[in-house]
Design a protein around this motif. Structure first.
Motif, PDB file in Angstrom:
ATOM      1  N   ALA A 103       0.826  -1.206   0.000  1.00  0.00           N
ATOM      2  CA  ALA A 103       0.000   0.000   0.000  1.00  0.00           C
ATOM      3  C   ALA A 103       0.864   1.260   0.000  1.00  0.00           C
ATOM      4  CB  ALA A 103      -0.937  -0.003   1.202  1.00  0.00           C
ATOM      5  N   LEU A 104       1.925   1.273   0.791  1.00  0.00           N
ATOM      6  CA  LEU A 104       2.792   2.449   0.856  1.00  0.00           C
ATOM      7  C   LEU A 104       3.527   2.690  -0.468  1.00  0.00           C
ATOM      8  CD1 LEU A 104       4.306   2.235   4.449  1.00  0.00           C
ATOM      9  CD2 LEU A 104       2.660   3.913   3.577  1.00  0.00           C
ATOM     10  N   TRP A 107       0.938   4.069  -2.852  1.00  0.00           N
ATOM     11  CA  TRP A 107       0.519   5.397  -2.401  1.00  0.00           C
ATOM     12  C   TRP A 107       1.579   6.453  -2.716  1.00  0.00           C
ATOM     13  CZ3 TRP A 107      -3.793   7.638  -0.750  1.00  0.00           C
ATOM     14  CH2 TRP A 107      -3.704   8.877  -0.124  1.00  0.00           C
ATOM     15  N   THR A 108       2.853   6.118  -2.460  1.00  0.00           N
ATOM     16  CA  THR A 108       3.913   7.101  -2.692  1.00  0.00           C
ATOM     17  C   THR A 108       4.233   7.293  -4.172  1.00  0.00           C
ATOM     18  OG1 THR A 108       5.627   5.431  -2.364  1.00  0.00           O
ATOM     19  CG2 THR A 108       5.015   6.766  -0.458  1.00  0.00           C
ATOM     20  N   ARG A 110       1.978   6.515  -6.855  1.00  0.00           N
ATOM     21  CA  ARG A 110       0.811   6.859  -7.667  1.00  0.00           C
ATOM     22  C   ARG A 110      -0.127   7.835  -6.972  1.00  0.00           C
ATOM     23  NH1 ARG A 110      -0.083   3.853 -12.522  1.00  0.00           N
ATOM     24  NH2 ARG A 110      -2.267   4.176 -12.060  1.00  0.00           N
ATOM     25  N   GLY A 111      -0.131   7.824  -5.660  1.00  0.00           N
ATOM     26  CA  GLY A 111      -0.974   8.739  -4.913  1.00  0.00           C
ATOM     27  C   GLY A 111      -2.459   8.413  -4.948  1.00  0.00           C
ATOM     28  N   PHE A 113      -5.628   6.385  -3.627  1.00  0.00           N
ATOM     29  CA  PHE A 113      -6.049   5.663  -2.432  1.00  0.00           C
ATOM     30  C   PHE A 113      -6.598   4.275  -2.771  1.00  0.00           C
ATOM     31  CE2 PHE A 113      -9.212   4.724   0.900  1.00  0.00           C
ATOM     32  CZ  PHE A 113      -8.351   4.678   1.982  1.00  0.00           C
ATOM     33  N   GLU A 115      -6.140   2.367  -5.406  1.00  0.00           N
ATOM     34  CA  GLU A 115      -5.079   1.492  -5.906  1.00  0.00           C
ATOM     35  C   GLU A 115      -4.170   1.036  -4.770  1.00  0.00           C
ATOM     36  OE1 GLU A 115      -3.106   3.631  -8.997  1.00  0.00           O
ATOM     37  OE2 GLU A 115      -4.785   3.430 -10.399  1.00  0.00           O
ATOM     38  N   SER A 116      -3.942   1.905  -3.805  1.00  0.00           N
ATOM     39  CA  SER A 116      -3.097   1.557  -2.653  1.00  0.00           C
ATOM     40  C   SER A 116      -3.730   0.435  -1.836  1.00  0.00           C
ATOM     41  CB  SER A 116      -2.886   2.764  -1.755  1.00  0.00           C
ATOM     42  OG  SER A 116      -2.208   3.775  -2.423  1.00  0.00           O
TER      43      SER A 116
END
Length: 189
Positions: A103-104, A107-108, A110-111, A113, A115-116
């Motif tokens: 998830a991180l 998130w970092t 692609r930004g 939520f 997809e994370s």
């Protein structure tokens, strides 16, 4: 000045224990359960440490040759419940770590939520599957350990005793649960 010779078993760093040989894993486990219900602590119970070089190190082929040998390598008894808890913890931790890392990373980079979350669940499942594979390997090693000993004459069980009453209790527990060649011997600490 005169030196005092050790006279008690404690001073000689000796202890007594009961040893028995078992023909099945079920009988071995029943004897261990019986010992535990009679007040023996897990730390007082040990099994043969089996690997390729164990018997070569000691110079014995058959299990009965290892019963009273002070050089016989042993392992402490671990309850099946403890092993299962450890396996479950391994799978759970790997799932958790995999999910967080996945998830991180998404998130970092692609930004996004949603997809994370998806990436976290997916990587967590992959990590958990790896953990399940590791637990299968552990189970395979346990079966191999038992099979190897049974092929060489049986499963050895030792119970450390400190009194004649505990010796009788250990002998009774082992014999009642299929142990043979059950006897008391003195070992050095």
């Amino acid at each position: 000045m005169e030196t005092k010779e050790p006279i008690t078993p404690e001073e000689r760093r000796e202890f007594r224990e009961v040893v028995g040989l078992f023909d099945t894993v079920d009988n071995l486990q029943s004897a261990i359960d019986d010992l535990l219900t009679r007040g023996f602590d897990r730390s007082e119970i040990s099994l043969l440490a089996e690997d390729e070089s164990t018997r070569e190190q000691v110079g014995a082929k058959r299990s009965v040759e290892l019963e009273d040998n002070p050089k016989t390598p042993r392992i402490p008894y671990l309850e099946a419940e403890s092993l299962n808890e450890g396996k479950a913890s391994l799978v759970g931790i790997l799932f958790y770590v995999g999910a967080i890392v996945g998830a991180l990373v998404v998130w970092t980079t692609r930004g996004a939520f949603a997809e994370s979350i998806f990436a976290g669940v997916l990587t967590g499942l992959v990590a958990a599957l790896i953990g399940i594979g590791v637990t299968k390997l552990i189970g395979g090693r346990q079966r191999s350990w038992a099979r190897s000993q049974l092929e060489r004459g049986g499963l050895l069980l030792w119970a450390r005793t400190f009194t004649a009453e505990r010796e009788r209790a250990a002998i009774d527990a082992m014999q009642r649960n299929g142990g043979h060649d059950v006897h008391v011997h003195t070992a050095a600490a």
